[in-house]
Write a protein that holds these residues in place. Sequence first.
Motif, PDB file in Angstrom:
ATOM      1  N   GLN A   1      46.145  33.239  44.219  1.00 41.12           N
ATOM      2  CA  GLN A   1      45.410  33.662  43.055  1.00 41.12           C
ATOM      3  C   GLN A   1      45.284  35.354  42.961  1.00 41.12           C
ATOM      4  OE1 GLN A   1      41.287  32.198  43.497  1.00 41.12           O
ATOM      5  NE2 GLN A   1      41.852  30.273  43.096  1.00 41.12           N
ATOM      6  N   GLY A   2      46.399  35.849  43.792  1.00 42.53           N
ATOM      7  CA  GLY A   2      46.451  37.341  43.672  1.00 42.53           C
ATOM      8  C   GLY A   2      45.167  38.261  44.128  1.00 42.53           C
ATOM      9  N   ILE A   3      44.413  37.558  45.048  1.00 45.62           N
ATOM     10  CA  ILE A   3      43.214  38.338  45.535  1.00 45.62           C
ATOM     11  C   ILE A   3      43.576  38.886  46.871  1.00 45.62           C
ATOM     12  CG2 ILE A   3      40.792  37.971  46.305  1.00 45.62           C
ATOM     13  CD1 ILE A   3      40.534  35.622  44.393  1.00 45.62           C
TER      14      ILE A   3
ATOM     15  N   GLY B   1      43.866  44.665  41.466  1.00 47.08           N
ATOM     16  CA  GLY B   1      44.332  43.374  41.669  1.00 47.08           C
ATOM     17  C   GLY B   1      44.558  43.042  43.102  1.00 47.08           C
ATOM     18  N   ALA B   2      45.927  42.498  43.270  1.00 46.50           N
ATOM     19  CA  ALA B   2      46.405  42.161  44.646  1.00 46.50           C
ATOM     20  C   ALA B   2      47.055  43.356  45.023  1.00 46.50           C
ATOM     21  CB  ALA B   2      47.465  40.974  44.680  1.00 46.50           C
TER      22      ALA B   2
ATOM     23  N   GLU C   1      30.499  38.905  37.101  1.00 52.21           N
ATOM     24  CA  GLU C   1      30.624  37.810  36.602  1.00 52.21           C
ATOM     25  C   GLU C   1      30.684  36.526  37.497  1.00 52.21           C
ATOM     26  OE1 GLU C   1      32.135  40.735  35.340  1.00 52.21           O
ATOM     27  OE2 GLU C   1      30.466  40.629  34.005  1.00 52.21           O
ATOM     28  N   GLY C   2      30.857  37.003  38.641  1.00 46.81           N
ATOM     29  CA  GLY C   2      31.105  35.870  39.585  1.00 46.81           C
ATOM     30  C   GLY C   2      32.685  35.656  40.192  1.00 46.81           C
ATOM     31  N   ASN C   3      33.330  36.611  39.706  1.00 43.27           N
ATOM     32  CA  ASN C   3      34.969  36.449  39.934  1.00 43.27           C
ATOM     33  C   ASN C   3      35.286  36.946  41.175  1.00 43.27           C
ATOM     34  OD1 ASN C   3      35.552  35.140  37.445  1.00 43.27           O
ATOM     35  ND2 ASN C   3      34.981  37.098  36.438  1.00 43.27           N
ATOM     36  N   ILE C   4      35.727  36.391  42.176  1.00 45.52           N
ATOM     37  CA  ILE C   4      36.249  36.907  43.505  1.00 45.52           C
ATOM     38  C   ILE C   4      37.335  37.944  43.204  1.00 45.52           C
ATOM     39  CG2 ILE C   4      36.907  36.292  45.771  1.00 45.52           C
ATOM     40  CD1 ILE C   4      36.076  33.594  45.442  1.00 45.52           C
TER      41      ILE C   4
END
Length: 406
Positions: free
Chosen positions: A179-181, A267-268, A124-127
Amino acid sequence: MKILHTADWHLGKKLEQNERTEEHQDFLNWLIVKLKTECIDVLLIAGDIFDTGSPSNTALEQYYRFLRQVKNTCCREVIIIGGNHDSVSTLDAPKELLRYFNVHVVGGVPEVFTDQVIEIADNEGNIELVVCAVPFLRDRDIRLSISGETTDERQERIRIGIAQHYHNFVEHISTFKLQGIPVIATGHLFAAGSSTSDSEKEIHVGNLAQVAGDQFPVEFDYIALGHIHRPQVVNKMEHIRYCGSPIPLSFSENDDAKQVVIVEFKGAEMTSMKVHEVPCYRKLIRIKGNLEQVKSKLRLLEDQQCKYHSWVEIQVLTEANIADLEEQLHHFKADKPFIERFFIRQHKLKPAKSLEEMPEEAFSLQDLAPKAVFIKCCEAEYGEADFTDLIESFDEIMEQMNQREN
């Protein structure tokens, strides 16, 4: 999100002109299966893909065939950085084409710093992950030449330059961290406290040039390192690791358990970090001692049950040259069918020098030119034997180095 960390393939590597192509291919086949069974999302290769800057056609074919096979797995992205053995131009030449297949290549430090920051997104394009793909840092990438600086000053500037290169990423990854990436970094370098083997060529020699684990930014959730062939953790910091080479590249690695590292994030949060051992396809064995000790150890050798027959390095410690050494040891292979080849070396025992002699020799060594030091090494190793061919080879290498510097 599952990431597999591997490094130091050294495709095309030979052991004294003996091919390792089949062993490398067996590893690559195993790795494809591992990508499938573990459902790996991202593959990180932390440098030294090839053993030389001009890889053979066979090595190149193995490399590209492997990348093609990755597309048949669940692995979505491949990130490759250059090591000190790799040619930047060789790795970077097809990178624009490979990018269409989600293979990201950073052979050397790019002109635009942020080209090292690679974003991994879902369908979906979410990093989901960010990788700071740092290749081997050459002197010109991290420092300016200063005439008249001492060796210690030069090494200190290299160390500071390497550390600063990593800290320069902080401003570019801060948004992702908020952003928790998760953010991963790669590297191909010599970290302080690392345990090396004979097959590694020093990158930045000297303690001052070694970057300690606590000098990397704390923003990195995992640091995937290459160059050191022994798997190890840096400074007891579990998230900074060398995965090591996948096959033993020298006899000094005979007891190393080869591995890849698989890291998983939710997640992170890093939820898992597991070591997966690479099968041993050929056992390299090292035997050392005087002649009787060597013979005794050879008698006790047992079949290692590997796919290929073992290679054995024999280091005989002796006070005088043993002319018929190969003949004396050759018959041991007849009783050991699992041994394919002996690599026999004689090491002459040298009398201990007095304390009075040592300082004088150390002082005079500093005043010698490189060729004079090389000749002394040859004299110490071969005595009165003819080593003219080695001197000629040394002259050719020095000429090539001078041409590259100019």
